[in-house]
Design a protein around this motif. Structure first.
Motif, PDB file in Angstrom:
ATOM      1  N   LEU A  59     -47.732  10.691  16.157  1.00  0.00           N
ATOM      2  CA  LEU A  59     -47.586  11.996  16.792  1.00  0.00           C
ATOM      3  C   LEU A  59     -46.306  12.070  17.621  1.00  0.00           C
ATOM      4  O   LEU A  59     -45.617  13.096  17.619  1.00  0.00           O
ATOM      5  N   ARG A  60     -45.963  10.968  18.306  1.00  0.00           N
ATOM      6  CA  ARG A  60     -44.696  10.933  19.050  1.00  0.00           C
ATOM      7  C   ARG A  60     -43.519  11.034  18.081  1.00  0.00           C
ATOM      8  O   ARG A  60     -42.534  11.735  18.345  1.00  0.00           O
ATOM      9  N   PHE A  61     -43.630  10.333  16.961  1.00  0.00           N
ATOM     10  CA  PHE A  61     -42.575  10.362  15.941  1.00  0.00           C
ATOM     11  C   PHE A  61     -42.405  11.781  15.397  1.00  0.00           C
ATOM     12  O   PHE A  61     -41.281  12.271  15.252  1.00  0.00           O
ATOM     13  N   ARG A  62     -43.513  12.443  15.120  1.00  0.00           N
ATOM     14  CA  ARG A  62     -43.458  13.823  14.625  1.00  0.00           C
ATOM     15  C   ARG A  62     -42.735  14.726  15.618  1.00  0.00           C
ATOM     16  O   ARG A  62     -41.886  15.540  15.230  1.00  0.00           O
ATOM     17  N   ASP A  63     -43.036  14.569  16.901  1.00  0.00           N
ATOM     18  CA  ASP A  63     -42.386  15.377  17.936  1.00  0.00           C
ATOM     19  C   ASP A  63     -40.892  15.077  18.022  1.00  0.00           C
ATOM     20  O   ASP A  63     -40.071  15.987  18.213  1.00  0.00           O
ATOM     21  N   LYS A  64     -40.528  13.794  17.883  1.00  0.00           N
ATOM     22  CA  LYS A  64     -39.117  13.404  17.916  1.00  0.00           C
ATOM     23  C   LYS A  64     -38.363  14.019  16.741  1.00  0.00           C
ATOM     24  O   LYS A  64     -37.203  14.448  16.887  1.00  0.00           O
ATOM     25  N   CYS A  65     -39.006  14.067  15.583  1.00  0.00           N
ATOM     26  CA  CYS A  65     -38.372  14.674  14.404  1.00  0.00           C
ATOM     27  C   CYS A  65     -38.055  16.142  14.660  1.00  0.00           C
ATOM     28  O   CYS A  65     -36.959  16.620  14.368  1.00  0.00           O
ATOM     29  N   VAL A  66     -39.020  16.848  15.214  1.00  0.00           N
ATOM     30  CA  VAL A  66     -38.813  18.260  15.547  1.00  0.00           C
ATOM     31  C   VAL A  66     -37.689  18.391  16.573  1.00  0.00           C
ATOM     32  O   VAL A  66     -36.837  19.282  16.489  1.00  0.00           O
ATOM     33  N   GLY A  67     -37.670  17.461  17.534  1.00  0.00           N
ATOM     34  CA  GLY A  67     -36.695  17.517  18.610  1.00  0.00           C
ATOM     35  C   GLY A  67     -35.246  17.375  18.152  1.00  0.00           C
ATOM     36  O   GLY A  67     -34.335  17.880  18.817  1.00  0.00           O
ATOM     37  N   ILE A  68     -35.014  16.688  17.028  1.00  0.00           N
ATOM     38  CA  ILE A  68     -33.632  16.550  16.545  1.00  0.00           C
ATOM     39  C   ILE A  68     -33.333  17.515  15.393  1.00  0.00           C
ATOM     40  O   ILE A  68     -32.302  17.407  14.731  1.00  0.00           O
ATOM     41  N   GLY A  69     -34.257  18.450  15.169  1.00  0.00           N
ATOM     42  CA  GLY A  69     -33.978  19.508  14.196  1.00  0.00           C
ATOM     43  C   GLY A  69     -34.490  19.272  12.795  1.00  0.00           C
ATOM     44  O   GLY A  69     -34.088  19.979  11.862  1.00  0.00           O
ATOM     45  N   ILE A  70     -35.390  18.315  12.607  1.00  0.00           N
ATOM     46  CA  ILE A  70     -36.003  18.127  11.290  1.00  0.00           C
ATOM     47  C   ILE A  70     -37.147  19.123  11.155  1.00  0.00           C
ATOM     48  O   ILE A  70     -38.171  19.007  11.832  1.00  0.00           O
ATOM     49  N   LYS A  71     -36.962  20.099  10.284  1.00  0.00           N
ATOM     50  CA  LYS A  71     -37.969  21.149  10.117  1.00  0.00           C
ATOM     51  C   LYS A  71     -38.804  20.965   8.854  1.00  0.00           C
ATOM     52  O   LYS A  71     -39.801  21.661   8.653  1.00  0.00           O
ATOM     53  N   LYS A  72     -38.390  20.046   8.013  1.00  0.00           N
ATOM     54  CA  LYS A  72     -39.119  19.826   6.764  1.00  0.00           C
ATOM     55  C   LYS A  72     -40.352  18.966   7.016  1.00  0.00           C
ATOM     56  O   LYS A  72     -40.452  18.271   8.023  1.00  0.00           O
ATOM     57  N   LYS A  73     -41.261  18.999   6.075  1.00  0.00           N
ATOM     58  CA  LYS A  73     -42.577  18.379   6.255  1.00  0.00           C
ATOM     59  C   LYS A  73     -42.492  16.856   6.316  1.00  0.00           C
ATOM     60  O   LYS A  73     -41.809  16.222   5.518  1.00  0.00           O
ATOM     61  N   ILE A  74     -43.215  16.289   7.287  1.00  0.00           N
ATOM     62  CA  ILE A  74     -43.366  14.838   7.414  1.00  0.00           C
ATOM     63  C   ILE A  74     -44.823  14.513   7.096  1.00  0.00           C
ATOM     64  O   ILE A  74     -45.727  14.868   7.853  1.00  0.00           O
ATOM     65  N   ILE A  75     -45.060  13.864   5.980  1.00  0.00           N
ATOM     66  CA  ILE A  75     -46.424  13.571   5.526  1.00  0.00           C
ATOM     67  C   ILE A  75     -46.821  12.168   5.975  1.00  0.00           C
ATOM     68  O   ILE A  75     -46.148  11.192   5.618  1.00  0.00           O
ATOM     69  N   PRO A  76     -47.900  12.031   6.744  1.00  0.00           N
ATOM     70  CA  PRO A  76     -48.316  10.686   7.150  1.00  0.00           C
ATOM     71  C   PRO A  76     -48.880   9.891   5.970  1.00  0.00           C
ATOM     72  O   PRO A  76     -49.664  10.406   5.178  1.00  0.00           O
ATOM     73  N   GLY A  77     -48.443   8.642   5.874  1.00  0.00           N
ATOM     74  CA  GLY A  77     -48.976   7.740   4.852  1.00  0.00           C
ATOM     75  C   GLY A  77     -50.174   6.983   5.403  1.00  0.00           C
ATOM     76  O   GLY A  77     -50.092   6.367   6.476  1.00  0.00           O
ATOM     77  N   ILE A  78     -51.285   7.053   4.698  1.00  0.00           N
ATOM     78  CA  ILE A  78     -52.529   6.407   5.149  1.00  0.00           C
ATOM     79  C   ILE A  78     -52.875   5.273   4.187  1.00  0.00           C
ATOM     80  O   ILE A  78     -52.989   5.499   2.967  1.00  0.00           O
ATOM     81  N   LEU A  79     -53.032   4.067   4.723  1.00  0.00           N
ATOM     82  CA  LEU A  79     -53.446   2.928   3.908  1.00  0.00           C
ATOM     83  C   LEU A  79     -54.854   2.501   4.299  1.00  0.00           C
ATOM     84  O   LEU A  79     -55.044   1.801   5.290  1.00  0.00           O
ATOM     85  N   PRO A  80     -55.867   2.929   3.536  1.00  0.00           N
ATOM     86  CA  PRO A  80     -57.233   2.471   3.817  1.00  0.00           C
ATOM     87  C   PRO A  80     -57.325   0.956   3.606  1.00  0.00           C
ATOM     88  O   PRO A  80     -56.854   0.432   2.595  1.00  0.00           O
ATOM     89  N   ILE A  81     -57.907   0.259   4.559  1.00  0.00           N
ATOM     90  CA  ILE A  81     -57.944  -1.204   4.512  1.00  0.00           C
ATOM     91  C   ILE A  81     -59.101  -1.681   3.630  1.00  0.00           C
ATOM     92  O   ILE A  81     -60.271  -1.550   3.987  1.00  0.00           O
TER      93      ILE A  81
END
Length: 279
Positions: free
Chosen positions: A182-204
């Protein structure tokens, strides 16, 4: 908890799944039956890994074709540019486009030696692909910083450069600390990345295997997660109950935070993956 369906209307989220090419794409009927079940979830796309150094490049192309024919779903093969010649990459890209494969996951890939001997990088591959055809391009993002990056800010700007060069969306490396994402997502928005960031989920499915991945890839494993596995009965671990519940809880928590797209790293454990979604 039996499945994610108990918490979320699956129709409200966008799913995608990553596979690696089976050794023999024609013999494993069980594998294809599980693939069919996954199609019931109506994934937006399916990605296929690309073995730059282990000889399965041909298997990737053949599996991509078979998967597209069988599922009628958009397939996004990985393309790796490390240790590849420009003309080889152009030839492969045009081959995909001629076969109606218009989604690509553009990656640098791992260098053969420990020293970085890459000639071209993912950004260069994005530019190359866009010059050939108007591919829909996915690139990698690293919520917890790429192991070779000089700093978090350097890594973040590298992602922005890939996006600005023509990438359409990014898929993150897997993670287990939701706050980090979530912090990473906010940082992306903060530097002007408007395109979609899809979280990768690895079920263990196998904690020891996943833990090795984490150590190699600079992925933070929370203390509570290690304790959960190290202090659990072997029968519970082998039954993958913990991993299933963790994946369900991660997706549900992210959904509540306004995340509606999820890329699932399956490691080809398809029966396990289908159980998470109630298939």
């Amino acid at each position: 908890m039996n499945s994610l369906k108990e918490l979320i209307n699956i129709k409200n989220i966008n799913l995608s799944f990553e596979f690696f090419p089976p050794l023999d794409i024609h013999k494993d009927k069980k594998f294809w039956n599980e693939i069919k079940k996954i199609t019931y979830l109506q994934p937006k796309f399916m990605s296929v890994t690309y073995g730059a150094n282990n000889g399965n490049k041909t298997r990737t192309f053949n599996f991509v074709q078979a998967l597209k024919l069988y599922t009628k779903i958009n397939i996004a093969p990985h393309m790796i540019c490390v240790n590849e010649e420009i003309k080889t990459l152009k030839k492969l890209a045009m081959k995909y486009f001629r076969n109606d494969i218009k989604d690509i996951v553009a990656l640098r890939g791992d260098c053969i030696n420990k020293k970085n001997n890459a000639k071209i990088y993912a950004r260069d591959l994005v530019i190359l692909l866009k010059k050939i055809e108007d591919f829909n391009i996915f690139v990698a993002a690293y919520p917890e910083v790429h192991p070779e990056a000089k700093s978090f800010q350097f890594d973040l700007m590298n992602l922005k450069n890939k996006m600005d060069s023509g990438a359409n969306q990014a898929i993150t490396q897997f993670f287990f600390d939701i706050e980090n994402f979530l912090r990473f997502r906010d940082k992306c928005v903060g530097i002007g990345i408007k395109k979609k960031i899809i979280p990768g989920i690895l079920p263990i499915y196998d904690f020891n295997q996943v833990y090795k991945f984490c150590l190699m890839s600079n992925i933070f494993v929370p203390t509570w997660l290690k304790k959960l596995y190290f202090n659990s009965d072997d029968s519970i671990k082998n039954d993958s109950c913990i991993g299933k519940d963790l994946a369900i809880n991660m997706i549900n928590t992210l959904y509540k935070e306004g995340v509606y797209d999820f890329h699932i790293y399956t490691l080809n454990k398809l029966n396990f993956i289908n159980s998470i979604f109630g298939n």
